[in-house]
Design a protein around this motif. Structure first.
Motif, PDB file in Angstrom:
ATOM      1  N   PHE A  20       1.222 -11.024  10.900  1.00  0.00           N
ATOM      2  CA  PHE A  20       0.689 -10.029   9.966  1.00  0.00           C
ATOM      3  C   PHE A  20      -0.706 -10.476   9.554  1.00  0.00           C
ATOM      4  O   PHE A  20      -0.876 -11.490   8.872  1.00  0.00           O
ATOM      5  N   VAL A  21      -1.741  -9.742   9.992  1.00  0.00           N
ATOM      6  CA  VAL A  21      -3.126 -10.070   9.678  1.00  0.00           C
ATOM      7  C   VAL A  21      -3.596  -9.140   8.562  1.00  0.00           C
ATOM      8  O   VAL A  21      -3.638  -7.919   8.748  1.00  0.00           O
ATOM      9  N   ALA A  22      -3.941  -9.713   7.415  1.00  0.00           N
ATOM     10  CA  ALA A  22      -4.334  -8.916   6.253  1.00  0.00           C
ATOM     11  C   ALA A  22      -5.816  -9.090   5.974  1.00  0.00           C
ATOM     12  O   ALA A  22      -6.297 -10.224   5.825  1.00  0.00           O
ATOM     13  N   LEU A  23      -6.562  -8.002   5.890  1.00  0.00           N
ATOM     14  CA  LEU A  23      -8.000  -8.036   5.634  1.00  0.00           C
ATOM     15  C   LEU A  23      -8.255  -7.924   4.134  1.00  0.00           C
ATOM     16  O   LEU A  23      -8.246  -6.828   3.562  1.00  0.00           O
ATOM     17  N   LEU A  24      -8.501  -9.066   3.499  1.00  0.00           N
ATOM     18  CA  LEU A  24      -8.646  -9.105   2.051  1.00  0.00           C
ATOM     19  C   LEU A  24      -9.977  -8.543   1.586  1.00  0.00           C
ATOM     20  O   LEU A  24     -11.039  -8.869   2.114  1.00  0.00           O
ATOM     21  N   SER A  25      -9.912  -7.703   0.568  1.00  0.00           N
ATOM     22  CA  SER A  25     -11.079  -7.124  -0.093  1.00  0.00           C
ATOM     23  C   SER A  25     -10.586  -6.597  -1.439  1.00  0.00           C
ATOM     24  O   SER A  25      -9.372  -6.558  -1.687  1.00  0.00           O
ATOM     25  N   MET A  26     -11.479  -6.185  -2.315  1.00  0.00           N
ATOM     26  CA  MET A  26     -11.027  -5.618  -3.581  1.00  0.00           C
ATOM     27  C   MET A  26     -10.190  -4.360  -3.374  1.00  0.00           C
ATOM     28  O   MET A  26      -9.133  -4.210  -3.993  1.00  0.00           O
ATOM     29  N   PRO A  27     -10.616  -3.425  -2.494  1.00  0.00           N
ATOM     30  CA  PRO A  27      -9.760  -2.256  -2.255  1.00  0.00           C
ATOM     31  C   PRO A  27      -8.378  -2.650  -1.721  1.00  0.00           C
ATOM     32  O   PRO A  27      -7.387  -1.990  -2.035  1.00  0.00           O
ATOM     33  N   TYR A  28      -8.311  -3.722  -0.917  1.00  0.00           N
ATOM     34  CA  TYR A  28      -7.020  -4.150  -0.383  1.00  0.00           C
ATOM     35  C   TYR A  28      -6.093  -4.607  -1.509  1.00  0.00           C
ATOM     36  O   TYR A  28      -4.914  -4.222  -1.562  1.00  0.00           O
ATOM     37  N   LEU A  29      -6.622  -5.424  -2.406  1.00  0.00           N
ATOM     38  CA  LEU A  29      -5.793  -5.997  -3.472  1.00  0.00           C
ATOM     39  C   LEU A  29      -5.339  -4.960  -4.487  1.00  0.00           C
ATOM     40  O   LEU A  29      -4.372  -5.196  -5.223  1.00  0.00           O
ATOM     41  N   THR A  30      -6.024  -3.825  -4.545  1.00  0.00           N
ATOM     42  CA  THR A  30      -5.640  -2.778  -5.492  1.00  0.00           C
ATOM     43  C   THR A  30      -4.894  -1.627  -4.815  1.00  0.00           C
ATOM     44  O   THR A  30      -4.607  -0.621  -5.456  1.00  0.00           O
ATOM     45  N   SER A  31      -4.583  -1.790  -3.535  1.00  0.00           N
ATOM     46  CA  SER A  31      -3.922  -0.727  -2.780  1.00  0.00           C
ATOM     47  C   SER A  31      -2.400  -0.870  -2.824  1.00  0.00           C
ATOM     48  O   SER A  31      -1.852  -1.889  -2.408  1.00  0.00           O
ATOM     49  N   GLU A  32      -1.737   0.155  -3.336  1.00  0.00           N
ATOM     50  CA  GLU A  32      -0.268   0.160  -3.343  1.00  0.00           C
ATOM     51  C   GLU A  32       0.270   0.118  -1.911  1.00  0.00           C
ATOM     52  O   GLU A  32       1.253  -0.560  -1.616  1.00  0.00           O
ATOM     53  N   TRP A  33      -0.405   0.850  -1.018  1.00  0.00           N
ATOM     54  CA  TRP A  33       0.009   0.921   0.381  1.00  0.00           C
ATOM     55  C   TRP A  33      -0.008  -0.468   1.013  1.00  0.00           C
ATOM     56  O   TRP A  33       0.938  -0.879   1.681  1.00  0.00           O
ATOM     57  N   CYS A  34      -1.103  -1.214   0.803  1.00  0.00           N
ATOM     58  CA  CYS A  34      -1.219  -2.555   1.377  1.00  0.00           C
ATOM     59  C   CYS A  34      -0.191  -3.497   0.773  1.00  0.00           C
ATOM     60  O   CYS A  34       0.361  -4.368   1.470  1.00  0.00           O
ATOM     61  N   GLY A  35       0.083  -3.330  -0.518  1.00  0.00           N
ATOM     62  CA  GLY A  35       1.112  -4.141  -1.153  1.00  0.00           C
ATOM     63  C   GLY A  35       2.482  -3.910  -0.551  1.00  0.00           C
ATOM     64  O   GLY A  35       3.287  -4.839  -0.417  1.00  0.00           O
ATOM     65  N   MET A  36       2.762  -2.682  -0.149  1.00  0.00           N
ATOM     66  CA  MET A  36       4.043  -2.376   0.477  1.00  0.00           C
ATOM     67  C   MET A  36       4.107  -2.921   1.903  1.00  0.00           C
ATOM     68  O   MET A  36       5.158  -3.387   2.345  1.00  0.00           O
ATOM     69  N   GLU A  37       2.979  -2.864   2.633  1.00  0.00           N
ATOM     70  CA  GLU A  37       2.961  -3.438   3.977  1.00  0.00           C
ATOM     71  C   GLU A  37       3.235  -4.940   3.914  1.00  0.00           C
ATOM     72  O   GLU A  37       4.006  -5.480   4.707  1.00  0.00           O
ATOM     73  N   TRP A  38       2.568  -5.608   2.983  1.00  0.00           N
ATOM     74  CA  TRP A  38       2.756  -7.059   2.824  1.00  0.00           C
ATOM     75  C   TRP A  38       4.221  -7.364   2.498  1.00  0.00           C
ATOM     76  O   TRP A  38       4.826  -8.262   3.072  1.00  0.00           O
ATOM     77  N   TYR A  39       4.776  -6.609   1.556  1.00  0.00           N
ATOM     78  CA  TYR A  39       6.169  -6.806   1.167  1.00  0.00           C
ATOM     79  C   TYR A  39       7.101  -6.592   2.353  1.00  0.00           C
ATOM     80  O   TYR A  39       8.035  -7.373   2.582  1.00  0.00           O
TER      81      TYR A  39
END
Length: 206
Positions: A75-94
């Motif tokens: 799982f490769v996650a591209l960190l940025s401010m929009p990423y950390l505030t994205s509900e969608w990205c939080g669900m993918e990580w989970y």
């Protein structure tokens, strides 16, 4: 619930914050996929990676996306401010974090198959979600010019494409090697995921 791994499963899943201009991420995905294809044994019909290209970037969880995050090896996650505030990205990580990782012979028992990559610089002092701060971020090592690693830390991969284009490919190559190493040394058990099982891990209290 688990499913049987397939030889056509993607090696990596790219998790990123969708934006109106998705060209830089698309280029990065192509470059990483092309480099990784030289480092792993891809079976017929298999793709090096999976990238969700839906315009909405969170309108709904498709079966293809759920399958990819439930079967990919890294799982490769591209960190940025929009990423950390994205509900969608939080669900993918989970979703990926629910899967069990096992080391092959010679692999580290403490390895994670989540690779956080600095995509764009984060503001000084910003607090990252516990799930993100608990995992060491990717850092390119062994480059002939130590300034490249420093530039990556300061500018992120996106920044390299803007201010230091000669540094971009060496960083992506080291990332491809890291992804290949995890894919070779560990097994992440597949898991059948339903959208009702998911939650935004970035918003959870410690």
């Amino acid at each position: 619930m688990r499913e049987v791994a397939s030889s056509a499963d993607p090696v990596f899943f790219l998790s990123y914050a969708h934006s109106p201009n998705g060209r830089p991420v698309a280029k990065f995905f192509r470059d990483l996929s092309e480099m990784l294809a030289e480092l792993v044994d891809l079976k017929a019909g298999a793709e090096p990676g999976f990238m969700d290209t839906s315009i909405s970037g969170g309108g709904r969880w498709t079966g293809e996306l759920l399958s990819a995050v439930g079967t990919c090896k890294v799982f490769v996650a591209l960190l940025s401010m929009p990423y950390l505030t994205s509900e969608w990205c939080g669900m993918e990580w989970y979703a990926f974090a629910q899967r069990v990782i096992q080391a092959r012979v010679g692999g580290s028992e403490h390895q994670t198959a989540i690779v956080p990559v600095i995509w764009a610089p984060l503001p000084a002092g910003v607090e990252t979600p516990d799930a993100v701060s608990a995992i060491q971020r990717f850092a390119p090592e062994g480059l002939p010019d130590p300034e490249i690693a420093k530039l990556y830390q300061e500018e992120g991969v996106l920044g390299l494409t803007k201010v230091a284009k000669d540094a971009y490919e060496p960083v992506v190559w080291r990332l491809a090697q890291r992804v290949a190493d995890i894919a070779h040394s560990h097994v992440v058990e597949p898991r059948v995921l339903q959208h009702t099982d998911l939650r935004d891990i970035f918003r959870e209290a410690p």
